[in-house]
Design a protein around this motif. Structure first.
Motif, PDB file in Angstrom:
ATOM      1  N   GLY A  80     -67.466  22.365   3.610  1.00 31.44           N
ATOM      2  CA  GLY A  80     -68.031  21.742   2.406  1.00 31.44           C
ATOM      3  C   GLY A  80     -66.967  21.078   1.546  1.00 31.44           C
ATOM      4  O   GLY A  80     -67.038  19.863   1.284  1.00 31.44           O
ATOM      5  N   PRO A  81     -65.941  21.834   1.144  1.00 35.74           N
ATOM      6  CA  PRO A  81     -64.898  21.221   0.295  1.00 35.74           C
ATOM      7  C   PRO A  81     -64.179  20.055   0.977  1.00 35.74           C
ATOM      8  O   PRO A  81     -63.879  19.045   0.344  1.00 35.74           O
ATOM      9  CB  PRO A  81     -63.944  22.391   0.034  1.00 35.74           C
ATOM     10  CG  PRO A  81     -64.798  23.618   0.161  1.00 35.74           C
ATOM     11  CD  PRO A  81     -65.782  23.299   1.245  1.00 35.74           C
ATOM     12  N   SER A 101     -66.213  16.876   0.762  1.00 34.76           N
ATOM     13  CA  SER A 101     -66.871  16.645  -0.545  1.00 34.76           C
ATOM     14  C   SER A 101     -66.569  15.267  -1.148  1.00 34.76           C
ATOM     15  O   SER A 101     -67.280  14.810  -2.042  1.00 34.76           O
ATOM     16  CB  SER A 101     -66.435  17.727  -1.538  1.00 34.76           C
ATOM     17  OG  SER A 101     -65.020  17.677  -1.690  1.00 34.76           O
ATOM     18  N   ASP A 143     -72.312  15.603   0.567  1.00 36.55           N
ATOM     19  CA  ASP A 143     -72.762  16.834  -0.099  1.00 36.55           C
ATOM     20  C   ASP A 143     -73.248  17.805   0.972  1.00 36.55           C
ATOM     21  O   ASP A 143     -74.292  17.565   1.598  1.00 36.55           O
ATOM     22  CB  ASP A 143     -73.916  16.512  -1.068  1.00 36.55           C
ATOM     23  CG  ASP A 143     -73.395  15.906  -2.365  1.00 36.55           C
ATOM     24  OD1 ASP A 143     -74.143  15.140  -3.014  1.00 36.55           O
ATOM     25  OD2 ASP A 143     -72.221  16.173  -2.718  1.00 36.55           O
TER      26      ASP A 143
END
Ligand code: KDO
Length: 336
Positions: free
Chosen positions: A56-57, A60, A64
């Motif tokens: 996720g990070p 990012s 999303d």
């Protein structure tokens, strides 16, 4: 009961999503790429933790990442159809699921073929995998990003060792062993000598609690994350499948990214797999003591007898006839 879907419905959905892919790139211009992910695992599972802490990070800047765990978005076995219809972008698919549409994938779901987590990585990155990755893209519009270590599957029973001690496959006769619903999974249950019972992952705890099934098979970390240890009494360390998932991404989503974004996403996937693998391997080592403290009896059966019985079942099966000639030898050669 796992919700299965027909090849036709999936391929129809893929065709529909292909038209969507032709839409202009405004979706990306207006905002970040939405990456909805559905998994039946818990949020404490190492795969979930790795995806939330790494994947996720790392994406990012342009995407999303929206994880949905515990089967809250899609039921087990329906994720590939959801991706094909454009209602989902990511899943933790399995060789067993893929084999439903591309039969030769069953070689990667066969008991005692993968020898270790490292062997899984060597196989996934070897040239022999290229054709399989292409077939997944051509048939299912799914890109297999990386291989995720799920762990060594063990037999986990409601009965005590005194009630049912399991030394060889013969001792599994009549045991109603829950195993996921696809044909490749059910074959594994029979190869273990059991009476395989198809059932979605999210129904297993209640079925163990009620006695609707006698047991299930999963790696030790799953036995803990799903709290199966609360409703079972023993674990037989068969290590009958060094199991894996593939991190699957909608090909339409992949094609919306620039080459730089694709490279960043691919690295995020590989970082996630490495992080999760390291942690899952450590958990597998630590959890024997934890589960014994919870009162479960944990012991090794005659693993050689299980290996012999399982391998003979696969090698004499119609399933093995669908494996490309020489592929098993190539896979074995990549092992330790
Ligand atoms: C299961 O249903 O036993 C299984 O282990 C199959 C795997 O492919 C994977 O779907 C897994 O469940 C879930 O991620 C839950 O851990």
């Amino acid at each position: 009961m796992t919700t299965s879907f027909t090849r036709r419905s999936l391929l129809g959905a893929a065709a529909a999503s292909a038209t969507l892919a032709a839409m202009p790139m405004r979706a990306l211009a207006e905002g970040k790429l939405r990456l909805r992910m559905s998994g039946v695992n818990s949020e404490t599972d190492q795969r979930a933790i790795a995806l939330m802490q790494k994947f996720g990070p790392e994406v990012s800047g342009f995407a999303d990442f929206e994880p949905h765990w515990n089967g809250t978005l899609f039921q087990q076995g329906t994720e590939l159809e959801a991706i094909a219809s454009g209602d989902l972008e990511m899943s933790l698919t399995s060789a067993q699921e893929l084999a439903t549409f591309i039969p030769e994938f069953s070689i990667f779901s066969a008991g005692y073929v993968h020898q270790s987590a490292a062997h899984q990585v060597a196989v996934f990155n070897a040239p022999l995998m290229d054709d399989f990755k292409k077939k997944a893209e051509d048939t299912l519009k799914v890109k297999l990003l990386t291989v995720i270590y799920l762990g060594r599957r063990q037999i986990n029973l409601r009965m005590t060792k005194a009630e049912r001690e399991v030394k060889t496959p013969a001792d599994m006769a009549g045991v109603k062993l829950r195993i996921p619903g696809s044909d490749a999974w059910q074959f594994l249950g029979r190869a273990l000598g059991a009476n395989p019972t198809p059932m979605a992952f999210t129904e297993v705890y209640t079925a163990l609690q009620s006695g609707a099934i006698d047991g299930q098979d999963n790696p030790l970390p799953t036995v803990v994350d799903a709290k199966f240890y609360e409703v079972t009494k023993q674990i037989v360390l068969t290590s009958h499948l060094v199991d894996l998932n593939y991190l699957a991404l909608s090909l339409d989503a992949w094609n919306k990214l620039t080459p730089d974004q694709q490279a960043t996403l691919q690295k995020a996937a590989d970082d996630t797999a490495d992080f999760g693998r390291t942690n899952q391997l450590k958990k597998e080592e630590d959890l024997v003591a934890f589960l014994k403290d919870k009162g479960l009896e944990i012991y090794e059966p005659d693993v050689a007898a299980f290996r012999k019985h399982v391998q003979e079942a696969y090698l004499s099966s119609d399933m093995a006839k669908q494996w490309p000639a020489g592929l098993l030898d190539k896979i074995n050669a990549l092992g330790a």
